[in-house]
Design a protein around this motif. Sequence first.
Motif, mmCIF file in Angstrom:
data_model
loop_
_atom_site.group_PDB
_atom_site.id
_atom_site.type_symbol
_atom_site.label_atom_id
_atom_site.label_comp_id
_atom_site.label_asym_id
_atom_site.label_seq_id
_atom_site.Cartn_x
_atom_site.Cartn_y
_atom_site.Cartn_z
ATOM 1 N N LYS A 60 5.379 3.529 2.654
ATOM 2 C CA LYS A 60 4.399 3.233 1.617
ATOM 3 C C LYS A 60 5.107 3.156 0.260
ATOM 4 C CE LYS A 60 0.411 5.488 3.790
ATOM 5 N NZ LYS A 60 -0.610 6.551 3.623
ATOM 6 N N VAL B 198 0.133 -9.908 -1.747
ATOM 7 C CA VAL B 198 -0.737 -10.115 -0.585
ATOM 8 C C VAL B 198 0.037 -10.752 0.561
ATOM 9 C CG1 VAL B 198 -2.768 -11.370 0.255
ATOM 10 C CG2 VAL B 198 -2.826 -10.233 -1.976
ATOM 11 N N ALA C 274 1.140 -6.064 4.366
ATOM 12 C CA ALA C 274 -0.085 -6.098 5.178
ATOM 13 C C ALA C 274 -1.248 -5.460 4.434
ATOM 14 C CB ALA C 274 0.154 -5.371 6.503
ATOM 15 N N SER C 275 -0.950 -4.494 3.555
ATOM 16 C CA SER C 275 -2.006 -3.775 2.846
ATOM 17 C C SER C 275 -1.656 -3.654 1.365
ATOM 18 C CB SER C 275 -2.193 -2.373 3.442
ATOM 19 O OG SER C 275 -3.091 -1.610 2.677
ATOM 20 N N VAL C 276 -2.587 -4.064 0.505
ATOM 21 C CA VAL C 276 -2.414 -3.969 -0.944
ATOM 22 C C VAL C 276 -3.703 -3.386 -1.517
ATOM 23 C CG1 VAL C 276 -1.975 -5.190 -3.100
ATOM 24 C CG2 VAL C 276 -0.894 -5.976 -0.976
ATOM 25 N N ASP C 277 -3.634 -2.155 -2.029
ATOM 26 C CA ASP C 277 -4.832 -1.483 -2.550
ATOM 27 C C ASP C 277 -4.578 -1.005 -3.972
ATOM 28 O OD1 ASP C 277 -6.401 -1.616 -0.132
ATOM 29 O OD2 ASP C 277 -5.041 -0.087 0.684
ATOM 30 N N ASP D 12 -0.649 -0.268 -7.622
ATOM 31 C CA ASP D 12 -1.116 -0.649 -6.284
ATOM 32 C C ASP D 12 -0.354 0.144 -5.232
ATOM 33 O OD1 ASP D 12 -2.957 -3.187 -6.521
ATOM 34 O OD2 ASP D 12 -1.331 -3.518 -7.946
ATOM 35 N N LEU E 92 1.171 -0.121 -1.615
ATOM 36 C CA LEU E 92 1.603 -1.172 -0.699
ATOM 37 C C LEU E 92 2.012 -0.542 0.625
ATOM 38 C CD1 LEU E 92 3.946 -3.117 -3.161
ATOM 39 C CD2 LEU E 92 1.470 -3.349 -2.912
ATOM 40 N N ASP E 93 1.718 -1.241 1.717
ATOM 41 C CA ASP E 93 2.120 -0.762 3.040
ATOM 42 C C ASP E 93 2.293 -1.972 3.953
ATOM 43 O OD1 ASP E 93 2.866 1.013 4.961
ATOM 44 O OD2 ASP E 93 0.871 1.863 5.302
ATOM 45 N N GLY E 94 3.176 -1.801 4.952
ATOM 46 C CA GLY E 94 3.386 -2.863 5.930
ATOM 47 C C GLY E 94 4.186 -4.026 5.373
#
Length: 519
Positions: A450, A468, A472-475, A495, A497-499
């Motif tokens: 992460k 994006v 895979a994941s942007v929060d 943000d 970020l993961d994946g």
Amino acid sequence: MRFELPVQRLTQPHSEDRGAVRRAGLIILCLVVLRLVVAATTPLTFDEAYYWTWSKTLAGGYYDHPPMVAVMIRLGTLLAGDTEFGVRLVGVLLALPTSWAVYRSGAILFGSARVGATAAILFNTTMMAWLGTIMATPDVPLMLASSLVLWSLAKLIQTGRGAWWLAVGAAVGAALLSKYNALFLGPTLLIWMIAVADLRRWLRSPWPYLGGLVALLLFSPTLIWNAQHEWASFLKQFGRVGADEFRPRYLLGLLAGQFVVMTPAVAILGFSGLLALARGLPGLRGAATLLHATIWVVVAYFAVHALHEEVHPDWLCQIYPALAIAAAVAVERTEWRPRWQRFVDFLGRWAVPGSVAMVALIVLQLHSGVLSGYRNEEGVRLVGVGFPEVARQIEQLRVRLGASCILATDYGTTSWLMFYLPPGSCVAQHFERIRWANAKEPDAAQLNGKLLFVGRDSYQHWLHPWLVQAFASVDRVADVSRMRGPTVIETYRVDLLDGARGDILLRWPPPELIRRRGL
């Protein structure tokens, strides 16, 4: 080989000259102490934090500049730790040898210790000396090297000994290791030798060329670094030479900026002294021409440059030792008409207190914003006011969310995070990797977990689509504001970020190499 020149010799200073020298030394020491206080209590600019990252991996060169500023910061942090004071310590102290070189140059060139002492004081009253030494930038060693060039040339024309060209070469080499602006010293020396009849004989002597060889040898680490990196640093800096569209408003900005950075007192006195020298004021043969060439070669180039692009005030920093000597000539060696004489005397008396007052107002505004009615302004965004608290909040987010590393959008934010986060924190700029060519990259394991992505709002509109695609994941998890009292300086979006999908460090070549390769 030795050439005897018909020159005026420096005599032993009179008692009043000794008093002037002691007074100058005391004033300069007091000003240096004040700078140390300001240096210790002011957050780093983003460029200073960037140069601090260089100091952790010393090399022959860097994308933006030669290595002298990194060496300077490394010495300071070895003495005082990775603090604002440590980063700036050596730069502030370099004002002492610079002042000595200005003093000796003025004393030798014009046969008066009073001229030298006044020149040293006036140099230290300029905003370039104040802010240029408080902030750890390449301007600090460049001004020292430029003053040593003047001193070496003063000794050359005083003694006629060709061996002084080796000292000139060493000073020029140190200047080149500080900033590429030192290349102006080459045409300056050539013009000086051609313009002064008694000095033309040096063109037939081996000594100037041996001095040039010394300068080249000292500069060779930067040449080697550039050769190993496709001349990226040269391409970046010299790419500014080409003309764009005609924009004369930048010339007005250059003139106004220099008037402020010189301080009005030194600006008026300096150009008054140059006028007096142009009219034949006596000094060592070639002294007046030396000061004129040192100043006008640089001014002429940047005046032309300002017709199409903005010129930052510090780009002319190497002329300040010579300008201070010219200002001292106006005060100590020139008789003016009564009205102008009273004005010159007034400027000479109030140069020190006036400069201290200017710096006090700058520091007050920087830390409080009271002078602008607490409005935001460009200057405060360049300094890390409020960033230690931003770094603390980002570190809390990282720990709470279990992120292994922090990515940042620009080199300034990246450098501030590296400096103000706990030692050893994983921080990386995801693009512009040429800026970090000498640094060790984060471990792959740190980048595969992460991540926190930190960027100013102004970057997000074009970076979010890349995020994006790359993860895979942007929060979006937070917005962190940098504050000066009640005023928001700027806001950082954070943000999670993961994946990661592939290598997230974008290794695109810099714009200069893209153009060179025709990509």
